[in-house]
Design an enzyme around this catalytic site. Structure first.
Site, PDB file in Angstrom:
ATOM      1  N   ARG A  67     -21.251  10.971 -24.115  1.00 27.16           N
ATOM      2  CA  ARG A  67     -22.136  10.576 -23.387  1.00 27.16           C
ATOM      3  C   ARG A  67     -22.891   9.376 -24.045  1.00 27.16           C
ATOM      4  O   ARG A  67     -22.851   8.827 -26.036  1.00 27.16           O
ATOM      5  CB  ARG A  67     -23.429  12.605 -23.937  1.00 27.16           C
ATOM      6  N   VAL A  68     -24.016   8.763 -23.454  1.00 21.71           N
ATOM      7  CA  VAL A  68     -24.853   7.798 -23.130  1.00 21.71           C
ATOM      8  C   VAL A  68     -25.710   8.215 -22.406  1.00 21.71           C
ATOM      9  O   VAL A  68     -26.244   8.601 -22.216  1.00 21.71           O
ATOM     10  CB  VAL A  68     -24.039   6.309 -23.190  1.00 21.71           C
ATOM     11  N   SER A  69     -27.202   7.758 -23.828  1.00 19.78           N
ATOM     12  CA  SER A  69     -28.491   8.219 -23.211  1.00 19.78           C
ATOM     13  C   SER A  69     -29.094   7.365 -22.166  1.00 19.78           C
ATOM     14  O   SER A  69     -30.147   7.996 -20.920  1.00 19.78           O
ATOM     15  CB  SER A  69     -29.180   8.394 -24.545  1.00 19.78           C
ATOM     16  N   THR A  70     -28.709   5.704 -21.839  1.00 14.20           N
ATOM     17  CA  THR A  70     -29.790   5.215 -21.601  1.00 14.20           C
ATOM     18  C   THR A  70     -28.654   4.557 -20.972  1.00 14.20           C
ATOM     19  O   THR A  70     -27.687   4.631 -21.516  1.00 14.20           O
ATOM     20  CB  THR A  70     -30.694   4.710 -21.653  1.00 14.20           C
TER      21      THR A  70
END
Length: 160
Positions: free
Chosen positions: A21-24
């Site tokens: 996962r990456v947030s941005t």
């Protein structure tokens, strides 16, 4: 969180599944990108002799809740007995909330005899020591989230 269903243990054909996962978008480009996380998860699985079926990923999704498409797919597969190991680059990729992490581990993974592996934290929940260390790392995720949220306001106020 996972819905209450009968506990399905991993089947003989159950495999390891990675989660990234990456947030941005900026983090996807400049931080530990999804590609880097996938690569490290694959290398870890190979080194540990795990059969990695795939690496599921949520791009541009916050870790503050569990309502993410790839994570929900992973949890459904765990509940169906299709997963024997979950491999993440770092625990905070699963969630940044301690209570969510502990609930996932106890109610989904351990209840179904699914082992959780964190590549960067060298964590494996198949041992009592690994489960203990998990609670310590889980407690650090909210601190990191709060520090990340504090940085932009400090920068705008000219504070160091």
């Amino acid at each position: 969180m996972a819905r209450s269903r009968p506990h399905c243990l991993p089947t003989a054909s159950a495999a390891a599944v990675g989660y990234a996962r990456v947030s941005t978008d900026e983090q996807a480009r400049e931080g530990v990108s999804l590609d880097v996380q996938r690569e490290r998860i694959r290398a870890y699985a190979t080194a540990k002799g795990l059969t990695l079926a795939e690496v599921l990923a949520d791009e541009g999704r916050s870790g503050k809740d569990l309502q993410r498409p790839a994570l929900q797919s992973l949890l459904a597969r765990c509940e169906a007995g299709e997963v024997s190991h979950v491999v993440v680059w770092k625990l905070d990729r699963l969630t940044r909330r301690t209570r969510h992490l502990l609930a996932l581990v106890e109610e989904v993974f351990l209840a179904r005899k699914i082992e959780l592996h964190s590549v960067s934290e060298s964590l494996d929940t198949s041992t009592p020591h690994g489960r203990f260390v998990l609670t310590l790392f889980g407690g650090l995720a909210p601190l990191e989230r709060e520090l990340l949220a504090e940085r932009p306001s400090r920068a705008m106020g000219g504070q160091a």
